[in-house]
Design a protein around this motif. Structure first.
Motif, PDB file in Angstrom:
ATOM      1  N   LEU A 447      -8.066  -3.349  -9.964  1.00 14.50           N
ATOM      2  CA  LEU A 447      -8.653  -4.635  -9.571  1.00 14.50           C
ATOM      3  C   LEU A 447      -8.868  -4.657  -8.062  1.00 14.50           C
ATOM      4  O   LEU A 447      -8.235  -3.898  -7.311  1.00 14.50           O
ATOM      5  N   LEU A 448      -9.730  -5.556  -7.620  1.00 13.78           N
ATOM      6  CA  LEU A 448      -9.983  -5.758  -6.189  1.00 13.78           C
ATOM      7  C   LEU A 448      -9.505  -7.150  -5.812  1.00 13.78           C
ATOM      8  O   LEU A 448      -9.822  -8.130  -6.489  1.00 13.78           O
ATOM      9  N   ALA A 449      -8.718  -7.256  -4.738  1.00 12.06           N
ATOM     10  CA  ALA A 449      -8.161  -8.555  -4.341  1.00 12.06           C
ATOM     11  C   ALA A 449      -7.763  -8.502  -2.870  1.00 12.06           C
ATOM     12  O   ALA A 449      -7.720  -7.426  -2.249  1.00 12.06           O
ATOM     13  N   THR A 450      -7.471  -9.679  -2.326  1.00  9.88           N
ATOM     14  CA  THR A 450      -6.834  -9.763  -1.010  1.00  9.88           C
ATOM     15  C   THR A 450      -5.336  -9.931  -1.253  1.00  9.88           C
ATOM     16  O   THR A 450      -4.918 -10.773  -2.057  1.00  9.88           O
ATOM     17  N   VAL A 451      -4.533  -9.135  -0.563  1.00  9.36           N
ATOM     18  CA  VAL A 451      -3.081  -9.145  -0.769  1.00  9.36           C
ATOM     19  C   VAL A 451      -2.426  -9.919   0.365  1.00  9.36           C
ATOM     20  O   VAL A 451      -2.702  -9.689   1.551  1.00  9.36           O
ATOM     21  N   GLU A 457      -0.159  -5.334   4.275  1.00  9.34           N
ATOM     22  CA  GLU A 457      -0.679  -4.207   5.041  1.00  9.34           C
ATOM     23  C   GLU A 457      -0.875  -2.974   4.167  1.00  9.34           C
ATOM     24  O   GLU A 457      -1.292  -1.926   4.664  1.00  9.34           O
ATOM     25  N   HIS A 458      -0.544  -3.061   2.893  1.00 10.59           N
ATOM     26  CA  HIS A 458      -0.663  -1.900   2.021  1.00 10.59           C
ATOM     27  C   HIS A 458      -2.112  -1.699   1.565  1.00 10.59           C
ATOM     28  O   HIS A 458      -2.884  -2.646   1.453  1.00 10.59           O
ATOM     29  N   ILE A 459      -2.428  -0.413   1.224  1.00 16.45           N
ATOM     30  CA  ILE A 459      -3.758  -0.088   0.695  1.00 16.45           C
ATOM     31  C   ILE A 459      -3.926  -0.696  -0.690  1.00 16.45           C
ATOM     32  O   ILE A 459      -4.962  -1.277  -1.014  1.00 16.45           O
ATOM     33  N   ALA A 460      -2.865  -0.580  -1.499  1.00 14.69           N
ATOM     34  CA  ALA A 460      -2.905  -1.098  -2.866  1.00 14.69           C
ATOM     35  C   ALA A 460      -1.473  -1.331  -3.335  1.00 14.69           C
ATOM     36  O   ALA A 460      -0.532  -0.688  -2.838  1.00 14.69           O
ATOM     37  N   HIS A 490      -7.617  -4.208   3.656  1.00 12.66           N
ATOM     38  CA  HIS A 490      -7.174  -2.990   4.335  1.00 12.66           C
ATOM     39  C   HIS A 490      -8.391  -2.209   4.857  1.00 12.66           C
ATOM     40  O   HIS A 490      -9.387  -2.047   4.146  1.00 12.66           O
ATOM     41  N   PRO A 491      -8.327  -1.676   6.072  1.00 12.24           N
ATOM     42  CA  PRO A 491      -9.478  -0.956   6.646  1.00 12.24           C
ATOM     43  C   PRO A 491      -9.947   0.222   5.782  1.00 12.24           C
ATOM     44  O   PRO A 491     -11.156   0.473   5.687  1.00 12.24           O
ATOM     45  N   LEU A 492      -9.021   0.941   5.159  1.00 16.88           N
ATOM     46  CA  LEU A 492      -9.405   2.087   4.339  1.00 16.88           C
ATOM     47  C   LEU A 492     -10.186   1.657   3.098  1.00 16.88           C
ATOM     48  O   LEU A 492     -11.166   2.318   2.717  1.00 16.88           O
ATOM     49  N   GLY A 514      -5.470   7.937   0.412  1.00 15.41           N
ATOM     50  CA  GLY A 514      -4.649   7.005   1.199  1.00 15.41           C
ATOM     51  C   GLY A 514      -3.492   6.440   0.400  1.00 15.41           C
ATOM     52  O   GLY A 514      -2.371   6.293   0.911  1.00 15.41           O
ATOM     53  N   LEU A 515      -3.747   6.110  -0.869  1.00 16.13           N
ATOM     54  CA  LEU A 515      -2.697   5.542  -1.710  1.00 16.13           C
ATOM     55  C   LEU A 515      -1.581   6.547  -1.974  1.00 16.13           C
ATOM     56  O   LEU A 515      -0.396   6.229  -1.862  1.00 16.13           O
ATOM     57  N   LEU A 516      -1.964   7.817  -2.329  1.00 14.37           N
ATOM     58  CA  LEU A 516      -0.942   8.815  -2.596  1.00 14.37           C
ATOM     59  C   LEU A 516      -0.143   9.158  -1.339  1.00 14.37           C
ATOM     60  O   LEU A 516       1.061   9.408  -1.405  1.00 14.37           O
ATOM     61  N   GLU A 517      -0.813   9.125  -0.187  1.00 11.80           N
ATOM     62  CA  GLU A 517      -0.084   9.361   1.061  1.00 11.80           C
ATOM     63  C   GLU A 517       0.885   8.212   1.339  1.00 11.80           C
ATOM     64  O   GLU A 517       2.019   8.432   1.788  1.00 11.80           O
ATOM     65  N   GLN A 518       0.446   6.967   1.075  1.00 10.07           N
ATOM     66  CA  GLN A 518       1.322   5.802   1.224  1.00 10.07           C
ATOM     67  C   GLN A 518       2.548   5.940   0.322  1.00 10.07           C
ATOM     68  O   GLN A 518       3.664   5.577   0.704  1.00 10.07           O
ATOM     69  N   MET A 519       2.345   6.502  -0.887  1.00  9.21           N
ATOM     70  CA  MET A 519       3.430   6.665  -1.854  1.00  9.21           C
ATOM     71  C   MET A 519       4.208   7.966  -1.635  1.00  9.21           C
ATOM     72  O   MET A 519       5.171   8.244  -2.362  1.00  9.21           O
TER      73      MET A 519
END
Length: 549
Positions: A447-451, A457-460, A490-492, A514-519
């Motif tokens: 899904l797409l949303a504002t968090v 500050e997270h990508i997802a 998020h900028p990414l 970006g998500l896998l790097e965040q994780m």
């Protein structure tokens, strides 16, 4: 007997009484406190009203008169109650009698040349002249309308005469309003044009009240002899004033057990101390303070509750009341607390607050945000901590109210963004799920949303549950996986959406990396699989093999 002209040569010189009189006169911190004494005498005499007149006589002296319509004074009253201190200047002369009482001494404090007393009781009347050297003359005359008029004749020097008169008038008015503001009979003041007044009648007395208090409560004893009024002061310390028949006995800021409060006590049993500068601490005093205490913790507490309830609509007003309460010993438990926004379940009814109940677990925040709004929409109240002074919040916590401000560091909310069918955003979301499926694990949907909140500050993140905690979109069991929410702020993700307009697969590669790097799940093998999948999607299967060769 008609007035007789005073013969200075016949007047005897005062003896030892002069020193005593001087000491008694000097005891009055306010030289204009004689107004209280004269008004008190008028009330004792049963006068239905009292009038004070100030003006200049034909000799240029200032005349201050207090007139009542009481029972007046006969010879017995003058001799045994009023005239008990001064020695007569015409001992043995017909029509002249007695000595003076202590309370009446106050009339000498402002330095009059003579104090004239004219009183009628029944068919008999008396006129008394008390002089500055403490001698006096007393005459008998025919009766008339019952009552007493006391006039102070104050000399005014020619130099700075106007300023001197104005000062006398101003201090007289201030003293009347201080000592007699709640008198139980009407008091009127008239300053004649000759004394730079308007000549209009001004009302001095008014009902007992507390000026400047944030909220007020009053109570009376069962026998109605004692009345108290207690108010939230809004300042450190306390103020207390004690009255008998509406006349001020004493004001004090000493500690009587009412921090942060102001109170006025009216009780006909209260008395002066011997020095007349305080109120006697006796059983009547203790009874009055007991009534004031019960009022503070009963009726005033209820008034504060109502004031806080009304103030929940205004942070500034609530903060002012809460600050004032920190100066008191009133228990904050049970008082309403303001919310940043009323929960959806309460809108249209009694909204905008929760009660500070012992054991309550409440979320709080200092600023309104989309996060707090979303929680409110779910029916969850968020207390406005910016309206609570720190000391007030500490007292609430000490009373068992949990005000959690840390929830913002753990919880999040999402505001979904609608995605049009066939749009680049839809293609991006489809590609992200497919790419994750090949490189790691596929969530149930993307899904797409504002968090908002802790994960803003997270990508997802995994879509938050009803408590605001993100769920796991990559659990080992596919049927337990939650939707993955891409953070549009998020900028990414912004960059990926721009890239997806031409190449959804390239946009998906940006997001997934970006998500896998965040994780901390982006290793060399997964990075290679991602690159292969992205190139295959961009160049086609054959071109991808050629590129690999």
């Amino acid at each position: 007997m008609p007035y007789r002209k005073r013969d200075i040569e016949e007047r005897a010189a005062p003896e030892g009484d002069a020193g005593i009189v001087g000491d008694l006169v000097r005891q009055f911190a306010d030289p204009y406190a004689f107004f209280r004494e004269l008004v008190q005498n008028a009330i004792d005499a049963g006068s239905a009203d009292i009038r004070v007149d100030i003006g200049l006589d034909t000799d240029g002296a200032l005349n201050i008169s207090v007139r009542d319509k009481g029972e007046g004074m006969d010879r017995e009253v003058l001799e045994n109650k009023l005239l008990v201190l001064f020695r007569s200047g015409k001992e043995g002369v017909a029509g002249k009698i007695g000595k003076f009482g202590i309370g009446f001494v106050s009339v000498l404090a402002i330095g009059p040349t003579v104090v004239k007393v004219q009183s009628t009781r029944g068919r008999a009347g008396h006129t008394l002249h008390l002089y500055a050297d403490h001698s006096y003359e007393l005459f008998e005359h025919g009766g008339g309308t019952p009552g007493t008029t006391i006039t102070l004749v104050v000399p005014i020097r020619d130099k700075a005469k106007e300023a001197a008169v104005v000062e006398h008038v101003q201090r007289s008015r201030a003293s009347l309003k201080r000592w007699c503001e709640h008198a139980q009979v009407p008091i009127e003041l008239r300053v004649d044009e000759s004394a730079f007044g308007s000549g209009e009648i001004e009302r001095v007395d008014r009902p007992m009240q507390l000026d400047g208090s944030l909220c007020v409560a009053s109570a009376s004893s069962s026998d109605q002899r004692t009345q108290v009024i207690v108010g939230l002061n809004g300042r450190p310390g306390q103020r207390a004033a004690f009255y008998n028949r509406g006349l001020l006995l004493a004001e004090t800021e000493e500690d009587l057990g009412f921090p942060g409060l102001a109170l006025k006590v009216q009780d006909a049993s209260l008395e002066h101390t011997l020095s007349r500068d305080n109120v006697r601490r006796d059983a009547h005093f203790d009874h009055a303070l007991g009534l004031a205490r019960s009022t503070a913790h009963g009726a005033l507490r209820k008034a504060v509750h109502e004031a806080l309830l009304e103030a929940t609509e205004s942070r500034e007003r609530y903060l002012g009341l809460a600050l004032a309460l920190t100066q008191t010993n009133l228990d904050p438990l049970g008082f309403p607390l303001p919310l940043l926004r009323a929960p959806a379940s309460r809108r249209g009814g009694d909204v905008g607050h929760v009660l500070a109940a012992k054991g309550a677990k409440l979320r709080g925040a200092r600023e309104h945000s989309t996060m707090t709004a979303l929680l409110a929409d779910r029916g969850e109240p968020v207390v406005d901590l910016a309206a609570l002074p720190e000391l007030y919040a500490r007292r609430l916590r000490a009373g068992g109210v949990q005000l959690d401000e840390t929830w913002l560091r753990a919880l999040s909310a999402v505001e979904l963004i609608g995605v049009a069918k066939g749009s680049a955003d839809e293609q991006l979301l489809i590609s992200v799920r497919a790419t994750l499926d090949g490189a790691y694990r596929a969530p149930s949907e993307v899904l797409l949303a504002t968090v908002y909140g802790a994960h803003g500050e997270h990508i997802a993140i995994g879509r938050p549950d009803d408590t605001g905690r993100p769920e796991d979109p990559f659990t080992l069991l596919p049927f337990l996986r939650a939707p993955l929410v891409l953070n549009a702020a998020h900028p990414l993700v912004k960059h990926a959406r721009e890239a997806a307009a031409e190449h959804p697969a390239f946009g998906a590669d940006i997001v997934v990396r970006g998500l896998l790097e965040q994780m901390e799940q982006l290793n060399a093998a997964r990075s290679e699989r991602l690159a292969t999948a992205t190139l295959t999607a961009l160049l086609g299967p054959d071109d991808g093999r050629q590129e690999g060769a």
